[in-house]
Enzyme design. Structure first.
Site, PDB file in Angstrom:
ATOM      1  CG  ASN A 102     -17.372  31.323 -44.620  1.00 45.67           C
ATOM      2  OD1 ASN A 102     -17.847  32.163 -45.380  1.00 45.67           O
ATOM      3  ND2 ASN A 102     -17.997  30.188 -44.345  1.00 45.67           N
ATOM      4  CE  LYS A 186     -20.169  34.265 -46.034  1.00 45.04           C
ATOM      5  NZ  LYS A 186     -19.954  33.254 -47.093  1.00 45.04           N
ATOM      6  CD  GLU A 269     -15.908  26.126 -42.611  1.00 44.27           C
ATOM      7  OE1 GLU A 269     -15.181  26.121 -43.620  1.00 44.27           O
ATOM      8  OE2 GLU A 269     -16.931  26.838 -42.523  1.00 44.27           O
TER       9      GLU A 269
END
Length: 315
Positions: A102, A186, A269
């Site tokens: 990501n 995203k 994260e």
């Protein structure tokens, strides 16, 4: 085409397992304990799209069986340095590196290590988890991955073959002509969801029950959008309306996986998903007050976790 997938966890196990099921040549780079389990019980996928148990090829080192045509990274961002070390021996002059992480910072890191040419863009939208016994549990109706050239040029042969293998495997997505925009789209959604869920310790529906919950979520979405726009990747009103609609559904039980990790005292994260958005905003002169508050909250959690204080009284 020879594909190496780092790890046989939730996303890597599902994507690689389905690709092998479709006839692709897939090898998993795993740790000894995971290899023993796979040799003993096979790779087990339990899915809304059909269950499968199959024997898979595994290696303990990147040099085994390499170089590979495609190396796919499905690790967490905080494991990126060790991932690079693990896959480096598997990468030859014509290898394509497809990261499924990501955000954007990992691309800068990978390109700095392997060069710009080998590294393409990629992302996964697969609702999966790994059970305590190592089964890949796919419980959502969707399973998609996207990948493509970061400069928008026609796809190299390896990506064309990967696209065919993914489609044959029954996985949605595949080649994307503007993968960088897809990554930003995203990231806007994920950064907003993760920062708000972790800051307020609830699902998106729970947050909307607060008097100022909806307004704060929409403010945070706009912070992320402005950072994306400064990078030349504004999703546009249609894209943003989809994000806003998704994050403001009353009664939604959806929550970022980062919240689940935080609640069980695991690593998160934070730097990659939230912190890097703030850094890019600061460089572009974009204010991100809501993100800064959420990131500080996550950093406090990580500091307590590092000294073994998670799950104990603060005093």
């Amino acid at each position: 085409m020879k594909t190496l997938i780092l790890g046989a966890g939730a996303i890597g196990g599902y994507v690689g397992g389905r690709m092998q099921q479709g006839g692709a040549d897939v090898t998993f780079l795993v740790r000894p304990a995971r290899r023993d389990a796979l040799q003993r019980s096979g790779l087990v996928i339990k899915s809304t799209k059909g269950d499968v148990t199959q024997k898979v090829k595994t290696v303990l080192g990147g040099a085994e069986g390499g170089p590979y045509d495609v190396v796919m990274l499905t690790c967490k961002a905080y494991d990126l340095d060790s991932a690079i070390e693990a896959v480096a021996p598997a990468i030859g002059p014509d290898t394509t590196v497809v990261p499924m992480l990501n955000g954007m910072r990992h691309i800068d890191v990978l390109a700095g290590h392997f060069g710009e040419r080998p590294v393409v863009g990629g992302l996964a939208r697969v609702g999966v988890a790994l059970s305590p016994t190592g089964e890949v549990l796919h419980t959502s109706p969707f399973a998609a991955i996207s990948f493509g050239e970061r400069d928008g040029k026609p796809a190299r042969p390896a990506l064309v073959e990967l696209d065919a293998a993914v489609k044959k495997a029954g996985i949605d997505g595949g080649l994307h002509k503007n993968i960088v925009q897809d990554l930003w789209d995203k990231w806007i959604m994920l950064c907003t969801l993760a920062s708000m869920c972790c800051l307020m310790r609830g699902t998106s529906g729970d947050i909307l029950e607060a008097d100022e919950g909806r307004a704060i979520v929409l403010e945070t979405v706009e912070e992320c959008r402005k950072v994306a726009a400064a990078a030349g990747c504004d999703p546009g009103e249609k894209g943003m309306n989809n994000v806003r609609s998704y994050l403001t559904q009353k009664g939604s039980r959806f929550a970022a996986s980062m919240l689940h990790d935080l609640e069980k005292g695991a690593m998160v994260e934070a730097d990659h998903v939230v912190g890097d958005m703030i850094v890019r905003g600061r460089k572009a002169g974009v204010a991100t007050p809501n993100l800064r508050l959420a990131y500080a909250h996550l950093q406090v959690y990580l500091a307590r976790r590092a000294r073994g204080g998670v799950g104990k009284p603060a005093l």
